[in-house]
Design an enzyme around this catalytic site. Structure first.
Site, PDB file in Angstrom:
ATOM      1  N   GLU A   1     -12.107   0.233 -10.629  1.00  7.18           N
ATOM      2  CA  GLU A   1     -11.556   0.307  -8.709  1.00  7.18           C
ATOM      3  C   GLU A   1     -11.094   1.601  -8.348  1.00  7.18           C
ATOM      4  O   GLU A   1     -10.427   1.777  -9.454  1.00  7.18           O
ATOM      5  CB  GLU A   1     -10.919  -0.716  -8.433  1.00  7.18           C
TER       6      GLU A   1
ATOM      7  N   GLU B   1     -10.847  -0.049  -0.918  1.00  4.61           N
ATOM      8  CA  GLU B   1      -9.925  -0.461   0.655  1.00  4.61           C
ATOM      9  C   GLU B   1      -9.485   0.313   1.664  1.00  4.61           C
ATOM     10  O   GLU B   1      -8.633   0.309   2.737  1.00  4.61           O
ATOM     11  CB  GLU B   1      -9.432  -0.531  -0.940  1.00  4.61           C
TER      12      GLU B   1
ATOM     13  N   TRP C   1      -0.881   7.958  -4.912  1.00 11.46           N
ATOM     14  CA  TRP C   1       0.045   7.025  -5.250  1.00 11.46           C
ATOM     15  C   TRP C   1      -1.275   5.843  -4.841  1.00 11.46           C
ATOM     16  O   TRP C   1      -2.384   5.676  -4.614  1.00 11.46           O
ATOM     17  CB  TRP C   1       0.778   6.429  -4.303  1.00 11.46           C
TER      18      TRP C   1
ATOM     19  N   TYR D   1       1.820   1.780 -10.840  1.00 18.52           N
ATOM     20  CA  TYR D   1       0.972   0.668  -9.801  1.00 18.52           C
ATOM     21  C   TYR D   1       0.401  -0.593 -10.233  1.00 18.52           C
ATOM     22  O   TYR D   1      -0.235  -0.914 -11.594  1.00 18.52           O
ATOM     23  CB  TYR D   1      -0.133   1.306  -9.124  1.00 18.52           C
TER      24      TYR D   1
ATOM     25  N   ASP E   1      -7.369  -1.806 -11.812  1.00 22.03           N
ATOM     26  CA  ASP E   1      -7.495  -0.608 -10.561  1.00 22.03           C
ATOM     27  C   ASP E   1      -7.140   0.220 -10.840  1.00 22.03           C
ATOM     28  O   ASP E   1      -5.881   0.777 -11.186  1.00 22.03           O
ATOM     29  CB  ASP E   1      -6.613  -1.248  -9.371  1.00 22.03           C
TER      30      ASP E   1
ATOM     31  N   HIS F   1      -6.680   3.146  -8.657  1.00 24.93           N
ATOM     32  CA  HIS F   1      -5.803   3.581  -7.829  1.00 24.93           C
ATOM     33  C   HIS F   1      -5.594   4.848  -7.683  1.00 24.93           C
ATOM     34  O   HIS F   1      -3.944   5.498  -7.259  1.00 24.93           O
ATOM     35  CB  HIS F   1      -4.167   3.054  -7.566  1.00 24.93           C
TER      36      HIS F   1
ATOM     37  N   ARG G   1      -8.352  -9.620 -12.353  1.00 26.71           N
ATOM     38  CA  ARG G   1      -8.099  -8.244 -12.529  1.00 26.71           C
ATOM     39  C   ARG G   1      -6.731  -7.846 -13.614  1.00 26.71           C
ATOM     40  O   ARG G   1      -6.037  -8.531 -13.526  1.00 26.71           O
ATOM     41  CB  ARG G   1      -7.354  -7.439 -11.202  1.00 26.71           C
TER      42      ARG G   1
ATOM     43  N   GLU H   1     -11.276 -10.399  -3.338  1.00 31.76           N
ATOM     44  CA  GLU H   1      -9.853  -9.992  -3.900  1.00 31.76           C
ATOM     45  C   GLU H   1      -9.580 -11.487  -3.544  1.00 31.76           C
ATOM     46  O   GLU H   1      -9.236 -11.537  -2.152  1.00 31.76           O
ATOM     47  CB  GLU H   1      -9.178  -8.574  -3.485  1.00 31.76           C
TER      48      GLU H   1
ATOM     49  N   ARG I   1     -15.461  -1.495  -1.276  1.00 31.64           N
ATOM     50  CA  ARG I   1     -14.010  -2.240  -1.191  1.00 31.64           C
ATOM     51  C   ARG I   1     -13.896  -2.408   0.496  1.00 31.64           C
ATOM     52  O   ARG I   1     -12.492  -3.102   0.521  1.00 31.64           O
ATOM     53  CB  ARG I   1     -13.265  -2.186  -1.756  1.00 31.64           C
TER      54      ARG I   1
HETATM   55  O1  KDG Z   1      -0.850  -1.462   0.469  1.00 31.14           O
HETATM   56  C1  KDG Z   1      -1.767  -0.886  -0.144  1.00 31.14           C
HETATM   57  C2  KDG Z   1      -2.297  -2.478  -0.931  1.00 31.14           C
HETATM   58  O2  KDG Z   1      -3.625  -2.354  -0.160  1.00 31.14           O
HETATM   59  C3  KDG Z   1      -3.531  -1.766  -2.347  1.00 31.14           C
HETATM   60  O3  KDG Z   1      -2.395  -0.532  -2.805  1.00 31.14           O
HETATM   61  C4  KDG Z   1      -3.824  -2.719  -3.021  1.00 31.14           C
HETATM   62  O4  KDG Z   1      -4.637  -1.623  -4.612  1.00 31.14           O
HETATM   63  C5  KDG Z   1      -4.909  -2.361  -3.971  1.00 31.14           C
HETATM   64  C6  KDG Z   1      -6.185  -4.111  -3.900  1.00 31.14           C
HETATM   65  O5  KDG Z   1      -6.728  -3.348  -5.155  1.00 31.14           O
HETATM   66  O6  KDG Z   1      -5.534  -4.786  -3.706  1.00 31.14           O
HETATM   67 MG    MG Z   2      -7.019  -1.463  -4.696  1.00 34.15          MG
END
Ligand code: KDG
Ligand code: MG
Length: 402
Positions: free
Chosen positions: A236, A262, A402, A159, A210, A212, A147, A339, A283
């Site tokens: 992602e 996630e 975020w 991020y 990602d 995010h 990644r 991951e 995820r």
């Molecule tokens: O606690 C938040 C994280 O787990 C997250 O920001 C991590 O997005 C993430 C990732 O893909 O590992």
């Molecule tokens: Mg993530």
């Protein structure tokens, strides 16, 4: 085999983790991860005050019934706190069952479907040259999937990029960090990052990224379309997934594969995304989505639609989750990738584990159960240290995702 004790252990070996330990009258114990980054004590209390007393006297081998009892019996279904608590119980009970049967968890699940588990690591840099250096290091270590995240010119913080040297850790001690975000700057910049990776390293490694949750669906569609020549393994969380139908818009415009989930904690969060084939990888992870019992259900449902697994595995899920996830990954027929962000050294000492890493592939090991334990004496040396996840604001101050 009856449950006679259930205790919650909160420890901070490099970062905060919550662990549930369940003991039986046959002298066998199991552990489960109950870590919810930035909200750890809510799960600890849910377990201590509401779940642990209900476990005493229950048959430890009735895993499905215990899951249903804790899910339906609470009346208040779903939600990250509840589902993380249920997951911890579930993981601990599968651990106990494995130990009682003298079998590694993956064999109880149905045996290995592959020789090892492909994991992806994180290459991050403050600028493109630094990100490329980290990418090169991952290739040297044997990673087949990487990644990449990178600082965006003119943006204060992004991020996934560490502020200083060392591992990326989003949570900050004591107060909430405010980051800034500009979708325009990001969208103009990020295709250049992927172009630089493919120019320098070619197409032999799987390239992941990602977003995010930062874009709107139409912006995500633009991103996916613009990066098609770089053949991402996945983009992602391109947009927040509460509105699952929003992903239709992305799908109409791009063939860049999408990974989401996630932050999901139930099969109901994924239902439309999977059923309508709006994503390619799910995820959801053991700790936040109800443990092995529930993630099996999600994965089986996903397999009907050729959606593959790509379990979340950041350093804020404990080594217990990592160990259990590797058993799950070795078994699950529709596996995609896992991951693996790594852990602080102190955390690896507190959680002795049977899993191993070799050139981008991991194996859960042959220890009975999930193969991870907790050194409680050592854990006690690292008291809880409150930390919060950051928030993001647009450049005009508007609070963003975020
Ligand atoms: O606690 C938040 C994280 O787990 C997250 O920001 C991590 O997005 C993430 C990732 O893909 O590992
Ligand atoms: Mg993530």
């Amino acid at each position: 085999m009856k449950i006679i004790r259930a205790d919650v252990i909160v420890t901070c070996p490099g970062r905060n983790f919550v662990t549930l330990k369940v003991e039986t009258d046959e002298g066998i114990h199991g552990i489960g991860d109950a870590t919810l980054n930035g909200r750890e004590l809510a799960v600890a209390s849910y377990l201590k005050d509401h779940v642990c007393p209900l476990l005493i006297g229950r048959d430890a081998s009735r895993i499905e019934d215990t899951w249903q009892f804790l899910y339906k019996g609470a009346y208040w279904r779903r939600g990250p706190v509840t589902m993380t608590a249920i997951a911890a119980v579930d993981m601990a009970l599968w651990d106990i069952l494995g130990k009682a049967a003298n079998m590694p968890l993956y064999k109880l699940l149905g045996g290995a479907s592959r020789e090892g588990v492909m994991v992806y690591g994180h290459a991050t840099g403050r600028d493109i040259p630094e990100a490329l250096d980290r990418y090169a290091e991952h290739i040297e270590e044997g990673y087949k999937a990487i990644r990449i995240q990178c600082g965006v010119p003119d943006m204060r913080s992004v991020y996934g990029v560490s502020k200083g040297e060392g591992m990326y850790e989003p949570a900050t001690k004591g107060s909430v960090e405010e980051q800034s975000w500009s979708s325009e700057k990001y969208l103009d910049f990020v295709p250049k990052l992927f172009e630089a990776v493919r120019d320098k390293f070619g197409f032999d490694t799987h390239l992941l990224h990602d977003v995010h949750h930062r874009l709107t669906p139409i912006e995500a569609a633009r991103l996916g379309k613009s990066v098609e020549p770089y053949r991402l393994f996945w983009m992602e969380d391109p947009t927040p997934a509460e509105n699952q139908a929003g992903f239709r818009l992305i799908r109409e415009h791009t063939v860049t594969p999408i990974a989401v989930g996630e932050v999901f904690n139930s099969i109901w969060d994924c239902k439309q995304l999977i059923e309508e084939q709006l994503i390619d990888y799910i995820r959801a992870t053991l700790t936040h989505a109800g443990g092995i019992t529930h993630l099996k259900r999600i994965a089986d449902f996903a397999s009907l639609y050729q959606v593959r697994t790509g379990c979340h595995g950041p350093s804020d899920l404990s080594p217990v989750c990592m160990g259990a996830a590797l058993h799950f990954d070795l078994w699950v027929p529709n596996f995609g990738v896992q991951e693996y962000m790594g852990f602080p050294d102190e955390a690896l000492d507190v959680f002795p584990h049977a899993w191993s890493f070799d050139r981008g592939m991991m194996h859960p090991g042959e220890a009975p159960g999930h193969g991870v334990d907790i050194d409680e004496k050592l854990a006690a040396k690292y008291p809880y240290d409150p930390a919060y996840l950051p928030v993001a604001r647009l450049e005009d101050g508007t609070l963003w995702n975020w």
